[in-house]
Design a protein around this motif. Structure first.
Motif, PDB file in Angstrom:
ATOM      1  N   THR A 143     -37.487  12.642 -53.582  1.00  0.00           N
ATOM      2  CA  THR A 143     -36.384  11.681 -53.658  1.00  0.00           C
ATOM      3  C   THR A 143     -35.562  11.736 -52.374  1.00  0.00           C
ATOM      4  OG1 THR A 143     -34.926  13.275 -54.768  1.00  0.00           O
ATOM      5  CG2 THR A 143     -36.219  11.801 -56.174  1.00  0.00           C
ATOM      6  N   PHE A 144     -34.824  10.657 -52.131  1.00  0.00           N
ATOM      7  CA  PHE A 144     -34.093  10.514 -50.877  1.00  0.00           C
ATOM      8  C   PHE A 144     -32.705   9.960 -51.181  1.00  0.00           C
ATOM      9  CE2 PHE A 144     -38.585  10.105 -50.386  1.00  0.00           C
ATOM     10  CZ  PHE A 144     -38.885  10.865 -49.268  1.00  0.00           C
ATOM     11  N   CYS A 145     -31.719  10.432 -50.394  1.00  0.00           N
ATOM     12  CA  CYS A 145     -30.351  10.066 -50.728  1.00  0.00           C
ATOM     13  C   CYS A 145     -29.428  10.268 -49.528  1.00  0.00           C
ATOM     14  CB  CYS A 145     -29.890  10.949 -51.888  1.00  0.00           C
ATOM     15  SG  CYS A 145     -28.285  10.537 -52.580  1.00  0.00           S
ATOM     16  N   THR A 146     -28.441   9.391 -49.385  1.00  0.00           N
ATOM     17  CA  THR A 146     -27.343   9.587 -48.417  1.00  0.00           C
ATOM     18  C   THR A 146     -26.042   9.552 -49.227  1.00  0.00           C
ATOM     19  OG1 THR A 146     -27.427   7.207 -47.935  1.00  0.00           O
ATOM     20  CG2 THR A 146     -28.538   8.681 -46.389  1.00  0.00           C
ATOM     21  N   PRO A 147     -25.702  10.684 -49.859  1.00  0.00           N
ATOM     22  CA  PRO A 147     -24.649  10.705 -50.882  1.00  0.00           C
ATOM     23  C   PRO A 147     -23.249  11.024 -50.377  1.00  0.00           C
ATOM     24  CG  PRO A 147     -25.732  12.813 -50.858  1.00  0.00           C
ATOM     25  CD  PRO A 147     -26.371  11.989 -49.749  1.00  0.00           C
ATOM     26  N   GLY A 148     -23.043  11.034 -49.072  1.00  0.00           N
ATOM     27  CA  GLY A 148     -21.750  11.432 -48.542  1.00  0.00           C
ATOM     28  C   GLY A 148     -20.575  10.691 -49.142  1.00  0.00           C
ATOM     29  N   VAL A 149     -20.764   9.411 -49.429  1.00  0.00           N
ATOM     30  CA  VAL A 149     -19.678   8.607 -49.984  1.00  0.00           C
ATOM     31  C   VAL A 149     -19.158   9.192 -51.295  1.00  0.00           C
ATOM     32  CG1 VAL A 149     -21.210   7.032 -51.253  1.00  0.00           C
ATOM     33  CG2 VAL A 149     -18.989   6.213 -50.451  1.00  0.00           C
ATOM     34  N   ASN A 150     -20.009   9.934 -51.995  1.00  0.00           N
ATOM     35  CA  ASN A 150     -19.611  10.524 -53.275  1.00  0.00           C
ATOM     36  C   ASN A 150     -18.623  11.668 -53.116  1.00  0.00           C
ATOM     37  OD1 ASN A 150     -21.353   8.765 -54.637  1.00  0.00           O
ATOM     38  ND2 ASN A 150     -23.062  10.198 -54.500  1.00  0.00           N
ATOM     39  N   ILE A 151     -18.579  12.282 -51.928  1.00  0.00           N
ATOM     40  CA  ILE A 151     -17.655  13.405 -51.699  1.00  0.00           C
ATOM     41  C   ILE A 151     -16.627  13.062 -50.619  1.00  0.00           C
ATOM     42  CG2 ILE A 151     -19.291  15.162 -52.480  1.00  0.00           C
ATOM     43  CD1 ILE A 151     -19.859  15.783 -49.511  1.00  0.00           C
ATOM     44  N   GLY A 152     -16.459  11.771 -50.363  1.00  0.00           N
ATOM     45  CA  GLY A 152     -15.443  11.338 -49.408  1.00  0.00           C
ATOM     46  C   GLY A 152     -15.820  11.527 -47.949  1.00  0.00           C
ATOM     47  N   LEU A 153     -17.129  11.694 -47.680  1.00  0.00           N
ATOM     48  CA  LEU A 153     -17.589  11.903 -46.308  1.00  0.00           C
ATOM     49  C   LEU A 153     -18.765  10.976 -46.051  1.00  0.00           C
ATOM     50  CD1 LEU A 153     -17.276  13.647 -43.702  1.00  0.00           C
ATOM     51  CD2 LEU A 153     -19.007  15.166 -44.675  1.00  0.00           C
ATOM     52  N   PHE A 154     -18.490   9.787 -45.537  1.00  0.00           N
ATOM     53  CA  PHE A 154     -19.542   8.782 -45.330  1.00  0.00           C
ATOM     54  C   PHE A 154     -20.633   9.351 -44.429  1.00  0.00           C
ATOM     55  CE2 PHE A 154     -21.474   4.795 -43.952  1.00  0.00           C
ATOM     56  CZ  PHE A 154     -21.422   4.036 -45.120  1.00  0.00           C
ATOM     57  N   CYS A 155     -21.889   9.072 -44.756  1.00  0.00           N
ATOM     58  CA  CYS A 155     -23.023   9.595 -43.985  1.00  0.00           C
ATOM     59  C   CYS A 155     -23.195   8.808 -42.682  1.00  0.00           C
ATOM     60  CB  CYS A 155     -24.298   9.543 -44.816  1.00  0.00           C
ATOM     61  SG  CYS A 155     -24.421  10.838 -46.067  1.00  0.00           S
ATOM     62  N   SER A 156     -22.249   8.964 -41.780  1.00  0.00           N
ATOM     63  CA  SER A 156     -22.235   8.166 -40.552  1.00  0.00           C
ATOM     64  C   SER A 156     -23.360   8.538 -39.594  1.00  0.00           C
ATOM     65  CB  SER A 156     -20.887   8.312 -39.846  1.00  0.00           C
ATOM     66  OG  SER A 156     -19.845   7.818 -40.661  1.00  0.00           O
ATOM     67  N   THR A 157     -23.608   9.848 -39.400  1.00  0.00           N
ATOM     68  CA  THR A 157     -24.708  10.215 -38.507  1.00  0.00           C
ATOM     69  C   THR A 157     -26.078   9.983 -39.145  1.00  0.00           C
ATOM     70  OG1 THR A 157     -24.220  12.530 -39.083  1.00  0.00           O
ATOM     71  CG2 THR A 157     -23.463  11.755 -36.948  1.00  0.00           C
ATOM     72  N   PRO A 158     -26.285  10.287 -40.430  1.00  0.00           N
ATOM     73  CA  PRO A 158     -27.544   9.881 -41.055  1.00  0.00           C
ATOM     74  C   PRO A 158     -27.776   8.376 -40.973  1.00  0.00           C
ATOM     75  CG  PRO A 158     -26.482  11.517 -42.412  1.00  0.00           C
ATOM     76  CD  PRO A 158     -25.497  11.161 -41.325  1.00  0.00           C
ATOM     77  N   MET A 159     -26.696   7.611 -40.971  1.00  0.00           N
ATOM     78  CA  MET A 159     -26.780   6.152 -40.877  1.00  0.00           C
ATOM     79  C   MET A 159     -27.524   5.700 -39.617  1.00  0.00           C
ATOM     80  SD  MET A 159     -23.517   3.577 -40.554  1.00  0.00           S
ATOM     81  CE  MET A 159     -22.935   4.394 -39.048  1.00  0.00           C
ATOM     82  N   VAL A 160     -27.367   6.438 -38.515  1.00  0.00           N
ATOM     83  CA  VAL A 160     -27.991   6.045 -37.244  1.00  0.00           C
ATOM     84  C   VAL A 160     -29.506   6.030 -37.390  1.00  0.00           C
ATOM     85  CG1 VAL A 160     -28.314   6.658 -34.821  1.00  0.00           C
ATOM     86  CG2 VAL A 160     -26.058   6.904 -35.883  1.00  0.00           C
TER      87      VAL A 160
END
Length: 273
Positions: A143-160
């Protein structure tokens, strides 16, 4: 588990490596820490990638992990500990984020193909690591996930890395919802190449890697570098660059040998030059 057994598990090498028939396997083995990208883990990975880049015997790199979690992203305990520093952790966070960004770019710039082998959860910067690899093979339970938004830390670097592999709306869906996607959806999104049942993973991955390892390393180096460079160029500039790259490639000994072998219906004899 006894304290001795737990210590033995923690003290074993952070990474396991094996070179076989041109395929260099790097395995993260901190399952008890969900193979998090701590400062120590990133330093170790970077060192092994550099070894792979420098060793002419290495033609393809496989990047995998022990345990149910491929990589949980940044070590949140390490990040939290920095809060007590005089600046609230800012200098530490800057160093860690730079180190992570450098590691991802090292994967992209490595002159040899890097294949992620995902057998579990790849989340946050762990998902970023998968996206940064040239190819990715996953089990049907990954499974794959960019869950930073769930803990108040947007996955900005994974976003790149994610936004350079996945269509815009799919990338935003992952980033905005923080929800996990299964291997089938990840393949549909373009995050991974193939899905393999766990029982056949090693067999398929090794064969897949050996096919790539059988090519001219000179050609693979030229092609990988050109692929990522042209992605950032306007169309006309990309064609000019690609045409010049083709000319450079045609002048290589392996291109001459490969074309001759094709015309003569024989197996090419690569010299990687």
């Amino acid at each position: 588990m006894s304290d001795t057994a737990a210590n033995d598990q923690i003290e074993k090498p952070m990474l396991a490596t094996l070179l076989h028939q041109g395929v260099y396997r790097i395995v993260m083995q901190r399952p008890e820490r969900m193979n998090a990208l701590s400062t120590e883990m990133m330093t170790a990975l970077s060192a092994e990638l550099q070894k792979a880049a420098d060793d002419p015997a290495v033609r393809v790199v496989l990047l995998g992990a022990e345990g149910k979690v491929f990589c949980a992203g940044h070590d949140l305990k390490e990040l939290t500990a920095a809060r007590g520093e005089a600046d609230g952790g800012k200098a530490t966070y800057e160093r860690i984020m730079r180190q992570c960004s450098d590691l991802m770019q090292q994967v992209v710039r490595l002159p040899k193909p890097v294949i992620a082998v995902v057998t579990g959860v790849a989340t946050a910067a762990g998902c970023q690591l998968v996206a940064s690899c040239d190819l990715a093979i996953a089990t049907d339970t990954a499974t794959f996930c960019t869950p930073g938004v769930n803990i108040g830390l947007f996955c900005s670097t994974p976003m790149v890395a994610l936004s350079r592999n996945v269509a815009r709306k799919q990338a935003m869906e992952m980033l905005l919802t923080g929800e996990s996607i299964d291997a089938s959806t990840a393949k549909e999104f373009g995050l991974i190449n193939r899905i393999v049942p766990g029982d056949y993973l090693e067999q398929v991955v090794q064969k897949y890697a050996e096919v790539i390892a059988s090519k001219s390393s000179k050609t693979l180096k030229i092609g990988k570098e050109a692929f990522y460079r042209q992605l950032e160029m306007p169309l006309s500039e990309a064609y000019d660059f690609a045409a010049a790259t083709m000319v450079e490639n045609m002048m290589a000994r392996d291109a001459e040998e490969g074309i001759s072998a094709f015309l003569q219906k024989r197996k090419p004899d690569w010299t990687d030059s």
